[in-house]
Design a protein around this motif. Sequence first.
Motif, PDB file in Angstrom:
ATOM      1  N   ARG A  19      55.540  27.358  61.221  1.00 26.89           N
ATOM      2  CA  ARG A  19      55.197  28.765  61.336  1.00 26.89           C
ATOM      3  C   ARG A  19      54.760  29.027  62.757  1.00 26.89           C
ATOM      4  NH1 ARG A  19      51.687  31.695  56.842  1.00 26.89           N
ATOM      5  NH2 ARG A  19      53.283  31.866  55.243  1.00 26.89           N
ATOM      6  N   GLU A  21      53.211  30.808  65.461  1.00 25.42           N
ATOM      7  CA  GLU A  21      52.363  31.966  65.659  1.00 25.42           C
ATOM      8  C   GLU A  21      52.034  32.022  67.133  1.00 25.42           C
ATOM      9  OE1 GLU A  21      49.323  31.006  62.955  1.00 25.42           O
ATOM     10  OE2 GLU A  21      50.666  31.309  61.260  1.00 25.42           O
ATOM     11  N   ARG A  25      46.855  36.341  72.044  1.00 27.34           N
ATOM     12  CA  ARG A  25      45.596  36.702  71.378  1.00 27.34           C
ATOM     13  C   ARG A  25      45.479  38.214  71.233  1.00 27.34           C
ATOM     14  NH1 ARG A  25      41.328  32.019  72.045  1.00 27.34           N
ATOM     15  NH2 ARG A  25      42.822  30.539  71.283  1.00 27.34           N
ATOM     16  N   ASP A 278      37.650  14.822  60.254  1.00 18.98           N
ATOM     17  CA  ASP A 278      38.145  13.586  60.846  1.00 18.98           C
ATOM     18  C   ASP A 278      38.230  13.660  62.366  1.00 18.98           C
ATOM     19  OD1 ASP A 278      38.363  12.388  58.404  1.00 18.98           O
ATOM     20  OD2 ASP A 278      40.394  13.100  58.053  1.00 18.98           O
ATOM     21  N   TYR A 279      38.439  14.880  62.902  1.00 20.39           N
ATOM     22  CA  TYR A 279      38.566  14.918  64.362  1.00 20.39           C
ATOM     23  C   TYR A 279      37.247  14.627  65.055  1.00 20.39           C
ATOM     24  CZ  TYR A 279      37.276  19.922  63.829  1.00 20.39           C
ATOM     25  OH  TYR A 279      36.672  21.100  63.517  1.00 20.39           O
ATOM     26  N   VAL A 280      36.132  14.934  64.370  1.00 19.50           N
ATOM     27  CA  VAL A 280      34.837  14.584  64.942  1.00 19.50           C
ATOM     28  C   VAL A 280      34.626  13.079  64.842  1.00 19.50           C
ATOM     29  CG1 VAL A 280      32.366  14.972  64.852  1.00 19.50           C
ATOM     30  CG2 VAL A 280      33.924  16.830  64.337  1.00 19.50           C
ATOM     31  N   LYS A 296      32.661  20.398  72.744  1.00 23.36           N
ATOM     32  CA  LYS A 296      34.114  20.485  72.615  1.00 23.36           C
ATOM     33  C   LYS A 296      34.609  20.428  71.172  1.00 23.36           C
ATOM     34  CE  LYS A 296      35.659  20.425  76.919  1.00 23.36           C
ATOM     35  NZ  LYS A 296      36.633  21.333  77.482  1.00 23.36           N
ATOM     36  N   GLU A 297      33.897  19.678  70.343  1.00 23.40           N
ATOM     37  CA  GLU A 297      34.433  19.478  69.000  1.00 23.40           C
ATOM     38  C   GLU A 297      33.807  20.440  67.990  1.00 23.40           C
ATOM     39  OE1 GLU A 297      36.903  17.370  68.680  1.00 23.40           O
ATOM     40  OE2 GLU A 297      36.729  16.259  70.552  1.00 23.40           O
ATOM     41  N   PRO A 300      33.248  25.142  69.326  1.00 26.65           N
ATOM     42  CA  PRO A 300      34.396  26.061  69.218  1.00 26.65           C
ATOM     43  C   PRO A 300      34.758  26.368  67.775  1.00 26.65           C
ATOM     44  CG  PRO A 300      34.875  24.304  70.777  1.00 26.65           C
ATOM     45  CD  PRO A 300      33.595  23.933  70.107  1.00 26.65           C
ATOM     46  N   ASN A 301      34.517  25.407  66.883  1.00 23.13           N
ATOM     47  CA  ASN A 301      34.891  25.628  65.489  1.00 23.13           C
ATOM     48  C   ASN A 301      33.814  26.341  64.688  1.00 23.13           C
ATOM     49  OD1 ASN A 301      37.577  24.250  65.184  1.00 23.13           O
ATOM     50  ND2 ASN A 301      36.386  22.641  66.147  1.00 23.13           N
TER      51      ASN A 301
ATOM     52  N   LEU B 367      42.881  16.895  63.426  1.00 22.62           N
ATOM     53  CA  LEU B 367      43.082  17.483  64.752  1.00 22.62           C
ATOM     54  C   LEU B 367      42.155  18.679  64.896  1.00 22.62           C
ATOM     55  CD1 LEU B 367      46.987  17.542  64.832  1.00 22.62           C
ATOM     56  CD2 LEU B 367      45.470  15.725  65.569  1.00 22.62           C
ATOM     57  N   ASN B 368      41.487  18.754  66.025  1.00 21.30           N
ATOM     58  CA  ASN B 368      40.599  19.881  66.287  1.00 21.30           C
ATOM     59  C   ASN B 368      41.428  21.153  66.438  1.00 21.30           C
ATOM     60  OD1 ASN B 368      38.832  21.774  67.327  1.00 21.30           O
ATOM     61  ND2 ASN B 368      37.701  20.262  68.524  1.00 21.30           N
ATOM     62  N   PRO B 369      41.240  22.116  65.525  1.00 27.40           N
ATOM     63  CA  PRO B 369      42.103  23.308  65.547  1.00 27.40           C
ATOM     64  C   PRO B 369      41.938  24.153  66.802  1.00 27.40           C
ATOM     65  CG  PRO B 369      40.345  23.540  63.922  1.00 27.40           C
ATOM     66  CD  PRO B 369      40.297  22.136  64.406  1.00 27.40           C
ATOM     67  N   LYS B 370      40.863  23.936  67.551  1.00 23.60           N
ATOM     68  CA  LYS B 370      40.622  24.763  68.729  1.00 23.60           C
ATOM     69  C   LYS B 370      41.062  24.092  70.022  1.00 23.60           C
ATOM     70  CE  LYS B 370      38.590  27.922  66.306  1.00 23.60           C
ATOM     71  NZ  LYS B 370      39.122  29.244  66.095  1.00 23.60           N
ATOM     72  N   GLN B 371      41.730  22.936  69.921  1.00 27.06           N
ATOM     73  CA  GLN B 371      42.230  22.290  71.137  1.00 27.06           C
ATOM     74  C   GLN B 371      43.747  22.301  71.142  1.00 27.06           C
ATOM     75  OE1 GLN B 371      40.509  18.368  71.330  1.00 27.06           O
ATOM     76  NE2 GLN B 371      38.450  19.148  71.726  1.00 27.06           N
ATOM     77  N   PHE B 414      48.579  25.084  69.551  1.00 24.81           N
ATOM     78  CA  PHE B 414      47.414  24.625  68.803  1.00 24.81           C
ATOM     79  C   PHE B 414      47.904  23.966  67.512  1.00 24.81           C
ATOM     80  CE2 PHE B 414      45.544  27.952  71.437  1.00 24.81           C
ATOM     81  CZ  PHE B 414      44.384  27.325  71.863  1.00 24.81           C
ATOM     82  N   GLY B 416      47.337  24.577  64.530  1.00 26.84           N
ATOM     83  CA  GLY B 416      47.690  25.566  63.523  1.00 26.84           C
ATOM     84  C   GLY B 416      49.127  26.048  63.643  1.00 26.84           C
TER      85      GLY B 416
END
Lengths: 386, 552, 380
Positions: A19, A21, A25, A278-280, A296-297, A300-301, B367-371, B414, B416
């Motif tokens: 998909r 996208e 922004r 898992d990314y952390v 960074k990890e 942002p989220n 995977l960090n969705p913001k990177q 990204f 996503g």
Amino acid sequence: MADVTNDPMALSADAEAPRVEQESRWVTVRRAFRSAPLTAWFGMVVIVLYIVVAIFAPLIAPYDETEVVGDSFFEPGTLMFTSDTVEDGRAFKKDLTTHFDGVIERLEINSENMRDIFITSDAPEKIFVKKFVDDPEWGITPQQFDSFAGELRTYLAPHDFTEDALELGTDQIGRDTMSRMIYAARNTVGIALVTTILSFTLGSLLGMLAAVVGGWTDNILSRIVDVLMSIPQLIFALLLLTILGANVINMILVIALLDSTRVYRLMRAVGMNIVVMDYVEAAKLRGEGLWWLIRKEILPNALAPLIAEFGLRFCFVFLTIAALSFLGLGIQPPTADWGTMVRDNAQLITFGQPVPLYPAAAIALLTIAVNFVVDWMLHRSSGLKE
Amino acid sequence: MSDDTILKIRNLKIDGKTGDEWLPILKGIDMDLKRGEVLGVIGESGAGKSTIGLAAMGYTRGGCRISGGTVDFEGTDLVKSSEAYRRKLRGKKIAYVAQSAAASFNPAHKLIDQYSEAPIQHGVMSSTDAATDATELYRRLQLPNPDEIGFRYPHQVSGGQLQRAMTAMAMSCRPDLIIFDEPTTALDVTTQIEVLSAIRDAVEQFGTAAIYITHDLAVVAQMADRIQVFKLGETIEEAETRKMLSSPEEAYTKSLWAVRSFKATAKPKPPADEVPIVELRNVDAAYGATPVLFDVNFKIHKGRTVAVVGESGSGKSTAARCITGLLPPTKGEILFNGEALPAGYRKRNKDQLRQAQMIYQMADTALNPKQRIEDIIGRPVGFYLGLSGKAQRERVRELLDLIEMEPDTYMHRFPGELSGGQKQRIGIARALAADPQFIICDEVTSALDQLVAEGILRLLDKLQIDLGLAYMFITHDLATVRAIADEVVVMQHGKVVEQGPKVEMFQPPHHPYTDLLLSSVPEMDPDWLSNLLGARERGEIVDAKTAGSADN
Amino acid sequence: MHPISKMALQRLALGIFTLFVVSVIIAGAVEFLPGDLAQEILGQAATPEAVAAFRAEVGLDKPPVERYFSWLGGVAQGDFGVSLATKRSISELISARLGNTLFLAGFAAVIAVPLAVTLGMLAALYRNTWFDRLVNVSTLSSISFPEFFVAYVLILFLSVGYGFDARWVLALIGLFLLVEGFGAVKEGKRIGRFSVIGTIFGIIGLAMVVNALFGWWNFKVGAVSAFPSISNISSGAEFGERVHRSFLPALTLTLVVTAHMMRMTRASIINLMASPYIEMARLKGMSPARIIVKHALPNALAPIINVIAVNLAFLITGVVVVEVVFVYPGLGQLLVDSVSKRDITVVQGCCLIFAATYILLNLTADILAIATNPRLLHPK
């Protein structure tokens, strides 16, 4: 061995249409705005209006916030107590009429202790009514006293707002109400904003720390927060303000500290949800330091729920400050402030003048606006599950 | 419409609301079902399987709407009928068995009360009859203590038993049609067998028609008379089960069937004196006070794949956490190239961390969705190898080439904006970026559709040959083990019950648990379940009780 | 021991411990008072001897720990010490006012709890209908109002007898109808029957808004002055008199609390109705009424109890401002007065009572939630 690049099957992973996208922004933001409900639009317009008024207050306001431009509505005059102004439940007034029945020429309040009233009348003697104020039977409080004194003053010179050149008239010492309303946008909103930012910085940093580090750090911080939260916030604030003294700086610090507990709780919960990702774990196992993990990890989220929470916290802080100012323990005169303005003009309401409602409505309108926008944002981020 | 047709769906269209738009979930589905027939509905995620199952009851979930077509049940169109009419049918004529029995039973009521609710409310039986009937059905569905189990609350009963109790509940009014929506997906293989056989027997005994929804081909082969293949809301192909298995016509169906053919390149046995890359020696581990690993020993050699197999709770992922240092062992040690590693990851140096990398099951959370992709892969390159700027970008491009993704297209995206398989590839690239000797693959294919999983396995195999990597491959899926392993370690209840080269492991004699595990993996043969149950009854193959499996 | 009694006892112990910590904080607060308390109270002119005598009199010369325990001992027997400003016994000051405050909070709760829970449930069940949206907009507005705003509006219309032009109220309703109608027309493109209703809604709404703008048809709502704006309650007042006098403050509290409680009830019921076992009950063909009574309610008790407790606790804070507005002789009013007089001993007493009530409410909710949890009621 299967040669992957030549095998149509193996490539199917990439052939599977992702998909895309790739829209910028801006497009996403524009689409979000287009689908915003009317309430959210209303909220955004109101917030922008408040911001404009706050920034350009000196340009918009006809007078300065402390400038005395007109007559005080408490001009000395004639005070007539007749039977129909005496309502039941206002026994102290009834008492007064029995003591005093004449034309008042001058009314003074002892500015030293703000407790004694002197009334000069055509009768030769000064009547000292302190005994009504301190009468243990009535347990009259300063608030009651103010209200009482205010009523007395109002009787002296009934104020006709409709004929006033200034839209909202003048206040008790002759300052322009409209100008003060405009300046208050600056002061009240500004102070609430500073407090919220302070509370947010403190709460979210500690909350994130608790989530990432865990263990003892988390335990100690969380227990402290539990205890702080087990006392109702306004009550705790009152206790602390008694000790520190009621002024703006103390109020900002006290509210920021108490409110940060809620930010801490939220940030910790949000952080916990992200830390288990898992990314952390991957970043931890890579050997990244604490600062990288947070910056960074996690941050942002965590941004989306934090922005919504900022709106909610702002509303809460704003209302708390308004309440404290209303109780006379927050923003102090002569700074123009909506809560204080309500308090100063409160007694007018009993004479059918909606003046104290204007600043109160200014508070309510901004909170409604922020709440509408936050509601829309929360609704969006929850994925519109309905 | 002939008399024995019970359900006839024509051109059914259902939309789902995404944001402010209605997007089609089902794009015009036809479906027919005769009395007593079992129809298998199969498809990958997003095919609209659950939606069609619910639509057969005239039901749509919140945020969905029927935008066209008919659902004809025993001569009445459920789309047009009144809600009261549909309510009368549900539970009485058409029943539903959900995927998660634990969530679908009301925690506030006893099993037997939930069983008798439908018969009493629909006026089929009195409450005493319903209670007797419940016990009878529990017995038929081989639930332990059928006389008592109904008086327990849902949280007091294990998952496999609960799933059978739910099947019993669905049968309570002796419906004409039952919808099974992935009833065994959440269960372990050894438990799955029991539930499958119970469901099949019950359906046969009462001659109930059924729609059996699953993503597992081998399971549907056991259960269904006929199979309908779904993809993205459309029917791809439909045929009688044996015909569908032996000679599928459509390319998509063929590709689904073909997946299981992949076999990784066999690697030569390592020399006996070679120092293994990773070795676990007498490792014990515990979560708090609960011990979870007991004296675990195994070795992983350069360029080889060790598959660690076991059901949920067997300790296979815990072993991986011990190796990475997330869970320091309480006893024993972990050797890397012959040298003991510090127990916790915080005490390990950069090089020790670099050498062992990990690929995760859920690519979405890995995977960090913001990177951006270039940052996700670029960070380990910069962090471990000290490359920055242009050199780092060049390395990222090489890595993307290695995992067969076009660098220019994907570098700036990204996560996503990628598909599931692509995300998993990025996960692989991130592990490779550290230039490791050893990679832990934790269920890396189990969240992916079979076709995509196949691609990932091929890629991993190729990388192993090219780069000489050692893999620890954690999985519960024996088909994957067959495809990729050089050596197999079987774990149960935190202990290694058996280990050895794959060739030996798939040959008897086995440890009883390995035997149970192996025999429980469904095969594509429609007769497999019947044969297996027969063999178990005759005592030729071990069953769950003898092997000490958890559920009974 | 049954796990429920075990958990309940644990909560109880935790609650008592929290209360203890809170009492230490409240009692310890005085130690952080800048400057000398005795000097401050007696004024700069006081002689050192007088200050020393005062310190001895109120026990300020003793070490803090000893002072704390003698204070705590006193509190346990209902003795909160002496007001620094008036030298009167705090217990005496508090006792009458505490009753008044509890009466006011109870009055508000009696109206608010059943009202809010019922409306919240209805909003959850009729989710995404015009009713739900109306509830959402009005509660969202209501929780945004400062208490004194609500209070003064009520005074203006119900006590002072301020007449107003009802066309603006009609305009607000019209605006809502207009938005609803617009939404229904947009949504109902394919279905048809919604667009008819939507169009009618829209036209009526538009008419109401336009009417307000041009003022064609306006009418005054008559003045009401049924309730006193100042709630002087003497100790001997009869019940009916009390209710009448405290009607406006109670109504203010009710309005503010109901909005919060409704929103929370709605959210927890929606959360519950999304559970798979509710869908299962639907798929078993159960009627909506049965689903709510048999399937949702037993599981909804804990969340609803929690909502009620949180909001009753919220009442405690709300009561302070409302008492001041209405000059209601309650504990909140006493607290605010004492804060401005910096009468620290009275502040301590009031804070302790407020905090204890708050902790007690939360504790009760916790224990009730444990006791109604089916998973805990029937352990493995």
